[in-house]
Write an enzyme that holds these catalytic residues in place. Structure first.
Site, short mmCIF file in Angstrom:
data_model
loop_
_atom_site.label_atom_id
_atom_site.label_comp_id
_atom_site.label_asym_id
_atom_site.label_seq_id
_atom_site.Cartn_x
_atom_site.Cartn_y
_atom_site.Cartn_z
CD GLU A 140 -3.11 -0.65 0.13
OE1 GLU A 140 -3.46 0.53 0.00
OE2 GLU A 140 -3.58 -1.58 -0.57
CB SER A 181 -43.69 -36.60 28.03
OG SER A 181 -44.89 -37.11 27.50
#
Length: 740
Positions: free
Chosen positions: A152, A418
């Site tokens: 960069e 249940s």
């Protein structure tokens, strides 16, 4: 006149060749012949003579020779340069005047990060706008700043904020290629843009970017600028800063990134979304190779290092954050505002999560679904495991967080089937029933409802312990009417269920919807001796400086069940695993108890069980409510529960459940047969106990039971149990709820 001029020499008046020496000699001859006075003579015309002399001095030719155009070009370049400098200076002054005074400039605060830690201090996740904490430059892998500088801004440490050479190179490259292939902005300029400016491409923004870059270079060191850049730049996939990006793509800290991974991160800066490993791994890898080449050119790495890095397996990231721990992180972020308000600063959240258990839970759920989920039409599952205080030790909200971020453990409400029956039996014990109380397993009619057992068989006289172990629906229906549905609801709320429940007879079979977290936490009082276990995942919230903002207070829970009731319930639920529907969950060394649950048409299957160490609930089903292929709570959920609990208890010394040793069975009943009696004083008011965080509530995800045609007749409940409910329809067990 003729004699005076008779001796005068007349030269031709055209531009012929002559030299200055001939002129001097002719001048002297004229003076002698005229008595010392200079004789007048004809001179070549001024223009012709000057041109002739000029051509002679310059070597002949026309147009000023070779250097004339160059001199004119240089002249105009200087002129244009001066005017250009004046113009640029004017623009700088104009746009600079539109900016606030430099004395008021300051670096904006980085968006707050929330670091979420496991119970041992390891990082579970980072949350916030950035997705990761800020790291000092010296704490990062050294490959990261090297890779970024190489690709960069190669002259980062030598320029003054703007790189004229880099800008010229970029302009030349873009002109020769005919397209934008390089940018001329330095890292300092990029930081200035990210910190202060909008992304629009205008002359004003560019001028302001340069001015801000100069200011940054004057105010901060190069290392400070680089650190700010690396901690704020966007790396795609909602990751800002190298720590967030590293954890997002590699599931590791930026401290531990290797050379190849650093090259991938640096390569993302050109086009974070397009080059993301989560979107296009091949493009990300190709760009990383370019970065490695740039690092070699700059001398950051050797040929041997680049060869090793290029031979590494390309990065393949999930399309989203992956790992079940992110369900935990989402839960934490949901609860934070209710505890401390808006997050305005960096925070550290200490949780109750055990990452070892979390990983094991994730592995068990994934393995079970991979092995049998396809053939049994089960696509999703959830698991939650808590200790006796209600601290959540592991939570898995679904099969794969990267594919679905919906938390089925804490947000999905399902019928428990249940698995709700222990609350019915506990309420019955509170009014005097015992595990050895006998009821008649026979056809039952409650109003217009006639529940049936799962196998559609009847066993005659059975004890309550046998009935719970085998999940007999007829007995649960009788008990709920003896106790009274409102009292069952009160007990369930008291133990920890927060969801609204319908106080009707069908609650015996778990028709009211609850979340897996609240159902599991409501079993914990059976494990811990009768104390409420409010589920919680956050232990402490503090600032980055160490100031404690919140600390939970669940270390002194209220008692919600009498110890004698707990003892009786534990002895009954142990039999569910030894003799009943939960045999596949039985542990080899640890005494354990629990209950299976299956809902209508096999839409949901659950197993909730516990040892003296942990209470764990497991759910299997489908998000769209489609039926599984006869998957019951004693099948996939029980096996997954078993596998997780075996791993969770490795290395621990087995211990019995509360109240299961040295207790003699009680046969006689001490309470009335008919329902409606309130539980003992001090245990019946759910409002007396602390509430669970509201963020535990979730979306409804299951249908209520489907009604059947009204009967023309039916059997009368044994012993005259039951009352008219006003219902106009009845439902068989198979179509209403499948018990166990």
């Amino acid at each position: 006149m003729a004699s005076r001029n008779s001796g005068q020499r007349i030269e031709p008046s055209f531009g012929g060749d002559y030299d200055d020496d001939d002129d001097l000699r002719a001048d002297a001859s004229d003076r002698l012949s005229s008595g010392g006075r200079k004789a007048k003579r004809a001179r070549p015309s001024g223009k012709g003579g000057r041109e002739t002399r000029s051509r002679r001095r310059r070597g002949g030719g026309s147009g000023g020779g070779f250097f004339g155009p160059l001199r004119r070009l240089a002249y105009w370049c200087v002129v244009l340069g001066i005017w250009g400098a004046i113009g640029v200076g004017g623009l700088v002054l104009y746009y600079g005047a539109r900016m606030p005074s430099a004395t008021s400039w300051s670096i904006p605060e980085r968006p707050p990060n929330v670091k979420i830690l496991a119970v041992n201090g390891d990082i579970v996740a980072n949350r916030g706008a950035t997705g990761g904490e800020a790291l000092a430059l010296e704490d990062m892998s050294p490959y990261i700043p090297q890779a970024v500088i190489a690709i960069e801004d190669r002259r980062f440490y030598s320029h003054f904020g703007v790189d004229p050479l880099g800008l010229a190179r970029a302009m030349l490259t873009n002109l020769t290629t005919g397209r934008m292939v390089q940018g001329g902005s330095t890292l300092t300029q990029q930081l200035a843009k990210n910190l202060f400016l909008s992304p629009e491409r205008t002359l004003e923004r560019k001028v302001q970017e340069v001015l801000l870059a100069f200011w940054l270079e004057q105010k901060y060191t190069k290392d400070q600028i680089l650190a700010m850049y690396l901690n704020r730049v966007f790396f795609g996939s909602n990751a800002y800063g190298v720590e967030a990006a590293s954890r997002r793509y590699f599931n590791k800290s930026a401290r531990d990134v290797n050379l190849g991974e650093a090259a991938v991160l640096a390569g993302l800066l050109k086009a974070p979304s397009r080059l993301s490993p989560a979107r296009d791994p091949q493009a990300a890898e190709a760009r990383a190779q370019v970065v490695l080449g740039a690092m070699r050119e700059e001398g950051f790495i050797s040929d041997a290092e680049i060869k090793t890095a290029m031979s590494q397996t390309p990065t393949r990231a999930k399309s989203f954050w992956s790992g079940a721990e992110h369900y935990v992180a989402d839960m934490v972020m949901d609860q934070l505002p209710g505890m401390i308000g808006e997050v305005k600063q960096d925070l550290i959240v200490d949780t109750t999560i055990d990452l070892t258990l979390e990983k094991k839970a994730e592995e068990v759920i994934a393995a079970t679904l991979d092995d049998e989920g396809g053939k049994l039409n089960a696509s999703q599952a959830a698991l939650v495991s808590i200790d006796g205080t209600g601290a959540i030790r592991a939570l898995v909200g679904g099969r794969d967080y990267a594919e679905s971020q919906f938390d089925r453990a804490s947000k999905a409400k399902r019928q428990p089937g249940s698995a709700f029956k222990p609350f019915v039996y506990a309420a019955a014990l509170e009014i005097g029933r015992t595990p050895m109380s006998v009821r008649n397993d026979a056809p039952v009619r409650i109003g217009n409802w006639t529940p049936e057992n799962y196998d559609q068989k009847y066993r005659g006289e059975v004890t309550l312990a046998d009935a719970l172990a085998n999940s007999l629906n007829t007995i649960a229906a009788q008990l709920v009417m003896e106790v009274g549905p409102p009292n069952v609801v009160k007990l369930a709320h008291r133990l920890g269920i927060d969801s609204e429940m319908q106080a009707n007879a069908s609650i015996a079979l778990g028709t009211s919807e609850v979340t897996l977290v609240e159902l599991t936490s409501s079993y914990a009082p059976f494990m811990n001796g009768g104390f409420k276990a409010t589920p919680h995942v956050i232990r402490r919230i503090s600032t980055a400086e160490g100031t404690v903002l919140y600390e939970n207070t669940y270390d002194n829970p209220p008692r919600v069940l009498d110890p004698a009731i707990v003892s009786e319930m534990n002895r009954m639920m142990v039999r569910v695993l030894t003799d009943g529907t939960g045999k596949k969950a039985r542990l080899p060394d640890w005494e354990s108890a629990g209950k299976t649950g299956t809902t209508q048409s096999f839409r949901d299957a659950l197993f909730v069980g516990y040892t003296s160490n942990l209470t764990t609930g497991v759910w299997f089903g489908n998000d769209d409510g489609k039926s599984m292929k006869k998957v019951t709570g004693g099948g996939l959920p029980a096996r997954a529960w078993h596998d997780f609990m075996v791993a969770a208890h490795q290395g621990l010394s087995p211990s019995p459940l509360f109240g299961t040793t040295g207790v003699q069975p009680v046969f006689e009943e001490t309470g009335p047969i008919a329902g409606g009696e309130a539980p003992p004083d001090g245990l019946g008011d759910p409002a007396a106990f602390p509430e669970r965080p509201a963020t535990m509530d979730g979306a409804v995800a299951a249908d209520q039971s489907r009604p059947m045609e009204e009967p023309t007749g039916g059997p009368i409940p044994p012993a005259g149990v039951g009352e008219t409910t006003g219902a106009t329809r009845r439902t068989t067990l198979f179509e209403l709820l499948t018990g166990g």
